[in-house]
Motif scaffolding. Structure first.
Motif, PDB file in Angstrom:
ATOM      1  N   ARG A 144       0.539  -0.894   0.120  1.00 40.29           N
ATOM      2  CA  ARG A 144      -0.326  -0.313   0.027  1.00 40.29           C
ATOM      3  C   ARG A 144       1.143   1.466  -0.172  1.00 40.29           C
ATOM      4  N   ASN A 145       0.583   1.948  -0.446  1.00 39.47           N
ATOM      5  CA  ASN A 145       1.150   3.830  -0.780  1.00 39.47           C
ATOM      6  C   ASN A 145       0.116   4.656  -1.255  1.00 39.47           C
ATOM      7  N   ILE A 146       0.775   5.940  -1.592  1.00 39.03           N
ATOM      8  CA  ILE A 146      -0.174   6.711  -1.078  1.00 39.03           C
ATOM      9  C   ILE A 146       0.367   7.102  -2.558  1.00 39.03           C
ATOM     10  N   PRO A 147      -0.578   8.468  -3.169  1.00 38.57           N
ATOM     11  CA  PRO A 147      -0.408   9.328  -4.603  1.00 38.57           C
ATOM     12  C   PRO A 147       0.651  10.142  -3.637  1.00 38.57           C
ATOM     13  N   TRP A 148       2.019  10.686  -3.911  1.00 41.69           N
ATOM     14  CA  TRP A 148       2.912  11.535  -3.529  1.00 41.69           C
ATOM     15  C   TRP A 148       2.239  13.076  -3.679  1.00 41.69           C
ATOM     16  N   THR A 149       2.233  13.996  -3.207  1.00 45.47           N
ATOM     17  CA  THR A 149       2.027  15.573  -3.518  1.00 45.47           C
ATOM     18  C   THR A 149       3.006  15.780  -4.307  1.00 45.47           C
ATOM     19  N   LEU A 171       1.191   4.000  19.306  1.00 43.29           N
ATOM     20  CA  LEU A 171       1.594   5.506  19.014  1.00 43.29           C
ATOM     21  C   LEU A 171       2.929   5.877  18.587  1.00 43.29           C
ATOM     22  N   HIS A 172       2.520   6.404  17.876  1.00 40.67           N
ATOM     23  CA  HIS A 172       4.000   7.813  17.667  1.00 40.67           C
ATOM     24  C   HIS A 172       3.137   9.025  17.097  1.00 40.67           C
ATOM     25  N   LEU A 187       0.390   8.482   4.912  1.00 41.41           N
ATOM     26  CA  LEU A 187       1.969   6.418   4.211  1.00 41.41           C
ATOM     27  C   LEU A 187       0.857   5.955   6.238  1.00 41.41           C
ATOM     28  N   ILE A 188       1.791   6.431   6.775  1.00 38.11           N
ATOM     29  CA  ILE A 188       1.430   5.282   8.310  1.00 38.11           C
ATOM     30  C   ILE A 188       0.094   5.115   8.080  1.00 38.11           C
ATOM     31  N   SER A 189      -0.719   5.488   7.513  1.00 35.79           N
ATOM     32  CA  SER A 189      -2.083   5.399   8.058  1.00 35.79           C
ATOM     33  C   SER A 189      -2.254   4.004   7.910  1.00 35.79           C
ATOM     34  N   THR A 190      -1.560   3.912   6.001  1.00 36.78           N
ATOM     35  CA  THR A 190      -1.531   2.920   5.303  1.00 36.78           C
ATOM     36  C   THR A 190      -0.794   1.140   5.999  1.00 36.78           C
TER      37      THR A 190
END
Length: 133
Positions: free
Chosen positions: A6-11, A39-40, A28-31
């Motif tokens: 899993r990845n995200i579309p980066w700006t 916790l972070h 990203l961390i949420s994926t």
């Protein structure tokens, strides 16, 4: 079964800001498949201007607080670098790399799925080290 990374579309480079970079790291961390007890805190550390790129450095510091020990005995950090290459179009997405505090191995989010065990190993090794002292 095939592992899905899993990845995200980066700006894009032109839409990048330091805060946007931190928000995207959080996205990203949420994926990542990490238990909710972890916790972070993420933070921007520094930026560096190089001949061919500009680099933005971030850190996510992880811990496992409990009711009995609200302050964790040890934490584990993941370091991120967001790179904007000067020779690429400003409409190109930024490039992102990360590494664990205990490792020199640099990973890319689109090539490697993060594992909770990596955080556990760092913390366990630190606790063993503390107990030996």
């Amino acid at each position: 079964t095939k592992l899905v990374i899993r990845n995200i579309p980066w700006t894009t480079a032109k839409n990048f800001t330091v805060e946007r970079g931190r928000q995207q790291i959080e996205e990203l961390i949420s994926t990542w498949d990490i238990h909710e007890s972890w916790l972070h805190h993420s933070e921007f550390l520094d930026e560096e201007e190089l001949k061919d790129s500009k680099r933005y450095y971030y850190r996510a510091c992880w811990g496992l607080p409990t009711c009995r020990k609200p302050i964790p005995r040890a934490t584990a950090s993941v370091y991120f670098v967001i790179v904007i290459f000067k020779f690429k179009s400003d409409t190109a997405p930024v490039e992102v790399f990360y590494r664990l505090e205990s490792s020199r191995l640099i990973r890319r989010p689109e090539q490697c799925q993060f594992r909770e065990k990596w955080l556990q190993d760092i913390i366990e090794n630190k606790i063993v080290c503390i107990e030996r002292l």
